[in-house]
Design a protein around this motif. Structure first.
Motif, PDB file in Angstrom:
ATOM      1  N   GLY A 147       0.793  -1.225   0.000  1.00  0.00           N
ATOM      2  CA  GLY A 147       0.000   0.000   0.000  1.00  0.00           C
ATOM      3  C   GLY A 147       0.821   1.269   0.000  1.00  0.00           C
ATOM      4  N   ASN A 148       2.139   1.125   0.069  1.00  0.00           N
ATOM      5  CA  ASN A 148       3.010   2.286   0.233  1.00  0.00           C
ATOM      6  C   ASN A 148       3.825   2.591  -1.022  1.00  0.00           C
ATOM      7  OD1 ASN A 148       3.701   4.299   2.124  1.00  0.00           O
ATOM      8  ND2 ASN A 148       5.658   3.326   2.560  1.00  0.00           N
ATOM      9  N   VAL A 149       3.395   2.076  -2.160  1.00  0.00           N
ATOM     10  CA  VAL A 149       4.243   2.117  -3.353  1.00  0.00           C
ATOM     11  C   VAL A 149       4.544   3.538  -3.812  1.00  0.00           C
ATOM     12  CG1 VAL A 149       2.262   1.839  -4.935  1.00  0.00           C
ATOM     13  CG2 VAL A 149       4.567   1.182  -5.673  1.00  0.00           C
ATOM     14  N   ALA A 150       3.573   4.426  -3.837  1.00  0.00           N
ATOM     15  CA  ALA A 150       3.813   5.785  -4.327  1.00  0.00           C
ATOM     16  C   ALA A 150       4.729   6.551  -3.383  1.00  0.00           C
ATOM     17  CB  ALA A 150       2.489   6.525  -4.503  1.00  0.00           C
ATOM     18  N   TYR A 151       4.454   6.457  -2.090  1.00  0.00           N
ATOM     19  CA  TYR A 151       5.263   7.151  -1.086  1.00  0.00           C
ATOM     20  C   TYR A 151       6.686   6.607  -1.062  1.00  0.00           C
ATOM     21  CZ  TYR A 151       6.569   8.904   3.582  1.00  0.00           C
ATOM     22  OH  TYR A 151       7.198   9.521   4.640  1.00  0.00           O
ATOM     23  N   ALA A 152       6.812   5.277  -1.078  1.00  0.00           N
ATOM     24  CA  ALA A 152       8.134   4.657  -1.027  1.00  0.00           C
ATOM     25  C   ALA A 152       8.970   5.044  -2.236  1.00  0.00           C
ATOM     26  CB  ALA A 152       7.999   3.137  -0.937  1.00  0.00           C
ATOM     27  N   ALA A 153       8.342   5.065  -3.415  1.00  0.00           N
ATOM     28  CA  ALA A 153       9.069   5.444  -4.623  1.00  0.00           C
ATOM     29  C   ALA A 153       9.550   6.882  -4.545  1.00  0.00           C
ATOM     30  CB  ALA A 153       8.182   5.251  -5.849  1.00  0.00           C
ATOM     31  N   ALA A 154       8.723   7.775  -4.013  1.00  0.00           N
ATOM     32  CA  ALA A 154       9.115   9.180  -3.882  1.00  0.00           C
ATOM     33  C   ALA A 154      10.274   9.333  -2.903  1.00  0.00           C
ATOM     34  CB  ALA A 154       7.923  10.017  -3.429  1.00  0.00           C
ATOM     35  N   LYS A 155      10.203   8.653  -1.768  1.00  0.00           N
ATOM     36  CA  LYS A 155      11.256   8.782  -0.770  1.00  0.00           C
ATOM     37  C   LYS A 155      12.543   8.092  -1.226  1.00  0.00           C
ATOM     38  CE  LYS A 155       9.251  11.207   2.513  1.00  0.00           C
ATOM     39  NZ  LYS A 155       9.773  12.520   2.944  1.00  0.00           N
ATOM     40  N   ALA A 156      12.433   7.004  -1.983  1.00  0.00           N
ATOM     41  CA  ALA A 156      13.629   6.371  -2.534  1.00  0.00           C
ATOM     42  C   ALA A 156      14.293   7.290  -3.551  1.00  0.00           C
ATOM     43  CB  ALA A 156      13.261   5.036  -3.180  1.00  0.00           C
ATOM     44  N   GLY A 157      13.475   7.957  -4.371  1.00  0.00           N
ATOM     45  CA  GLY A 157      14.015   8.935  -5.297  1.00  0.00           C
ATOM     46  C   GLY A 157      14.674  10.095  -4.568  1.00  0.00           C
ATOM     47  N   LEU A 158      14.074  10.510  -3.471  1.00  0.00           N
ATOM     48  CA  LEU A 158      14.629  11.594  -2.664  1.00  0.00           C
ATOM     49  C   LEU A 158      15.997  11.203  -2.107  1.00  0.00           C
ATOM     50  CD1 LEU A 158      13.814  14.420  -1.551  1.00  0.00           C
ATOM     51  CD2 LEU A 158      12.936  13.233   0.467  1.00  0.00           C
ATOM     52  N   ARG A 159      16.115   9.961  -1.682  1.00  0.00           N
ATOM     53  CA  ARG A 159      17.389   9.457  -1.151  1.00  0.00           C
ATOM     54  C   ARG A 159      18.471   9.483  -2.226  1.00  0.00           C
ATOM     55  NH1 ARG A 159      20.223   4.581  -0.560  1.00  0.00           N
ATOM     56  NH2 ARG A 159      21.211   4.310   1.484  1.00  0.00           N
ATOM     57  N   ALA A 160      18.138   9.009  -3.421  1.00  0.00           N
ATOM     58  CA  ALA A 160      19.102   9.021  -4.515  1.00  0.00           C
ATOM     59  C   ALA A 160      19.491  10.451  -4.886  1.00  0.00           C
ATOM     60  CB  ALA A 160      18.520   8.290  -5.725  1.00  0.00           C
ATOM     61  N   MET A 161      18.498  11.322  -4.930  1.00  0.00           N
ATOM     62  CA  MET A 161      18.756  12.725  -5.253  1.00  0.00           C
ATOM     63  C   MET A 161      19.685  13.354  -4.230  1.00  0.00           C
ATOM     64  SD  MET A 161      17.709  15.980  -4.094  1.00  0.00           S
ATOM     65  CE  MET A 161      16.031  15.920  -3.477  1.00  0.00           C
ATOM     66  N   ALA A 162      19.456  13.090  -2.953  1.00  0.00           N
ATOM     67  CA  ALA A 162      20.259  13.697  -1.895  1.00  0.00           C
ATOM     68  C   ALA A 162      21.725  13.312  -2.022  1.00  0.00           C
ATOM     69  CB  ALA A 162      19.720  13.273  -0.524  1.00  0.00           C
ATOM     70  N   ARG A 163      21.992  12.072  -2.370  1.00  0.00           N
ATOM     71  CA  ARG A 163      23.378  11.615  -2.505  1.00  0.00           C
ATOM     72  C   ARG A 163      24.077  12.323  -3.670  1.00  0.00           C
ATOM     73  NH1 ARG A 163      25.097   6.911  -0.305  1.00  0.00           N
ATOM     74  NH2 ARG A 163      26.080   6.233  -2.235  1.00  0.00           N
ATOM     75  N   ILE A 164      23.361  12.495  -4.761  1.00  0.00           N
ATOM     76  CA  ILE A 164      23.966  13.162  -5.919  1.00  0.00           C
ATOM     77  C   ILE A 164      24.182  14.648  -5.644  1.00  0.00           C
ATOM     78  CG2 ILE A 164      23.589  13.804  -8.333  1.00  0.00           C
ATOM     79  CD1 ILE A 164      22.088  11.078  -8.589  1.00  0.00           C
ATOM     80  N   VAL A 165      23.190  15.285  -5.040  1.00  0.00           N
ATOM     81  CA  VAL A 165      23.342  16.697  -4.691  1.00  0.00           C
ATOM     82  C   VAL A 165      24.539  16.872  -3.751  1.00  0.00           C
ATOM     83  CG1 VAL A 165      22.276  18.678  -3.539  1.00  0.00           C
ATOM     84  CG2 VAL A 165      20.907  17.245  -5.054  1.00  0.00           C
ATOM     85  N   GLY A 166      24.668  15.978  -2.779  1.00  0.00           N
ATOM     86  CA  GLY A 166      25.799  16.046  -1.860  1.00  0.00           C
ATOM     87  C   GLY A 166      27.132  15.923  -2.577  1.00  0.00           C
ATOM     88  N   LYS A 167      27.181  15.064  -3.587  1.00  0.00           N
ATOM     89  CA  LYS A 167      28.428  14.900  -4.350  1.00  0.00           C
ATOM     90  C   LYS A 167      28.727  16.153  -5.169  1.00  0.00           C
ATOM     91  CE  LYS A 167      31.593  11.720  -5.405  1.00  0.00           C
ATOM     92  NZ  LYS A 167      31.192  10.489  -6.108  1.00  0.00           N
ATOM     93  N   GLU A 168      27.715  16.705  -5.807  1.00  0.00           N
ATOM     94  CA  GLU A 168      27.932  17.889  -6.640  1.00  0.00           C
ATOM     95  C   GLU A 168      28.311  19.128  -5.825  1.00  0.00           C
ATOM     96  OE1 GLU A 168      24.951  18.794  -9.526  1.00  0.00           O
ATOM     97  OE2 GLU A 168      24.895  16.757 -10.344  1.00  0.00           O
ATOM     98  N   LEU A 169      27.889  19.155  -4.560  1.00  0.00           N
ATOM     99  CA  LEU A 169      28.163  20.336  -3.730  1.00  0.00           C
ATOM    100  C   LEU A 169      29.472  20.241  -2.943  1.00  0.00           C
ATOM    101  CD1 LEU A 169      24.613  21.201  -2.361  1.00  0.00           C
ATOM    102  CD2 LEU A 169      25.848  22.262  -4.246  1.00  0.00           C
ATOM    103  N   LEU A 170      30.228  19.173  -3.151  1.00  0.00           N
ATOM    104  CA  LEU A 170      31.492  19.033  -2.440  1.00  0.00           C
ATOM    105  C   LEU A 170      32.421  20.231  -2.645  1.00  0.00           C
ATOM    106  CD1 LEU A 170      32.323  15.244  -2.962  1.00  0.00           C
ATOM    107  CD2 LEU A 170      31.795  16.388  -0.803  1.00  0.00           C
ATOM    108  N   PRO A 171      32.524  20.803  -3.850  1.00  0.00           N
ATOM    109  CA  PRO A 171      33.411  21.972  -4.005  1.00  0.00           C
ATOM    110  C   PRO A 171      32.997  23.163  -3.136  1.00  0.00           C
ATOM    111  CG  PRO A 171      32.912  21.015  -6.147  1.00  0.00           C
ATOM    112  CD  PRO A 171      32.009  20.355  -5.158  1.00  0.00           C
ATOM    113  N   ARG A 172      31.706  23.227  -2.772  1.00  0.00           N
ATOM    114  CA  ARG A 172      31.239  24.328  -1.938  1.00  0.00           C
ATOM    115  C   ARG A 172      31.216  23.950  -0.453  1.00  0.00           C
ATOM    116  NH1 ARG A 172      25.829  27.035  -3.825  1.00  0.00           N
ATOM    117  NH2 ARG A 172      26.477  28.305  -2.031  1.00  0.00           N
ATOM    118  N   ARG A 173      31.612  22.733  -0.142  1.00  0.00           N
ATOM    119  CA  ARG A 173      31.633  22.247   1.246  1.00  0.00           C
ATOM    120  C   ARG A 173      30.251  22.320   1.905  1.00  0.00           C
ATOM    121  NH1 ARG A 173      33.874  25.556   4.155  1.00  0.00           N
ATOM    122  NH2 ARG A 173      34.272  27.231   2.658  1.00  0.00           N
ATOM    123  N   ILE A 174      29.199  22.177   1.111  1.00  0.00           N
ATOM    124  CA  ILE A 174      27.843  22.090   1.650  1.00  0.00           C
ATOM    125  C   ILE A 174      27.511  20.613   1.826  1.00  0.00           C
ATOM    126  CG2 ILE A 174      25.396  22.521   1.221  1.00  0.00           C
ATOM    127  CD1 ILE A 174      26.188  24.997  -0.369  1.00  0.00           C
TER     128      ILE A 174
END
Length: 247
Positions: free
Chosen positions: A144-171
């Protein structure tokens, strides 16, 4: 000296639950606060309680997000800590998921969160911190949680990539993923008996034997946002009473 003295902290989704608990803790630690949410009445009460800039804004509406960020920049001058907490839930079994339901969940939890971060980056100084509220639902296969889980899993993947791209700014970019937490969400339109029944059911699936509190999750948010976590980046920290780790 307090951990967030002279720091500008923006909480997107801060008029209740985990967001409000974090706002109170940030304020106690010396932060200058900006808080967004969708409930005008609650925002007025928070503004009075915490002497915070409170802005009614729906994170699913990019124009509202941009306007809120512009107001934050004009009032506070910038952002040192961004806590992206706004989110919505919803359960539907796979055959019952409609495009409208899917879009409703994703427009807030994934699309809205990503573009809020994107638009906030020009306001953030180098060496800042972003904390995002995820969910153990991103990895737990709950029917019953498929839509929510997919959104939060996408959010997790996004956060890791954003963190990698922001390394030069130390954010630093980190995520806090709560397990069953005793917030207002599951209490809406429910009788006291239904609320207690839900508490009992959710507590039964947590290895530690109870639901978490908003304050327990908020303390983790403050830790990740602070200099105490200066060597932590890209983590998804579960605050779940052992659900993922021990379940």
């Amino acid at each position: 000296m307090k951990r967030f003295d002279n720091k500008c902290v923006a909480i997107l989704g801060g008029n209740a639950g985990i967001g409000l608990a974090a706002a109170r803790m940030f304020a106690a630690e010396g932060a200058k606060l900006a808080i967004t949410g969708r409930n005008s009445e609650k925002l007025r009460a928070v503004a009075e309680e915490l002497d915070a800039l409170c802005i009614r804004s729906d994170i699913s509406d990019l124009a509202q997000t941009e306007a809120a960020l512009s107001q934050i920049e004009d009032t506070l001058g910038g952002i040192d800590v961004l806590f992206v907490n706004a989110g919505v839930g919803g359960f539907a079994m796979v055959p019952d998921v409609t495009p409208e339901f899917w879009d409703q969940i994703h427009s807030v939890n994934l699309r809205g969160a990503f573009f809020a971060i994107q638009k906030a980056l020009p306001l953030m100084g180098d060496g800042g911190s972003i904390v995002i509220t995820g969910s153990i639902g991103s990895t737990a296969a709950v029917p019953g949680n498929v839509a929510y889980a997919a959104a939060k899993a996408g959010l997790r993947a996004m956060a890791r990539i954003v963190g990698k791209e922001l390394l030069p700014r130390r954010i630093r970019v980190n995520m806090v993923s709560p397990g069953p937490t005793d917030t207002e969400i599951f209490k809406r339109d429910a009788s006291p008996e239904e609320i207690q029944g839900m508490r009992d059911m959710l507590s039964s699936v947590v290895p530690i034997g109870r639901m978490g509190t908003s304050e327990e999750v908020a303390r983790t948010v403050l830790f990740l946002a602070s200099a105490e976590a200066s060597f932590i980046n890209g983590v998804d920290l579960c605050v779940d009473g052992g659900c993922i780790e021990l379940g």
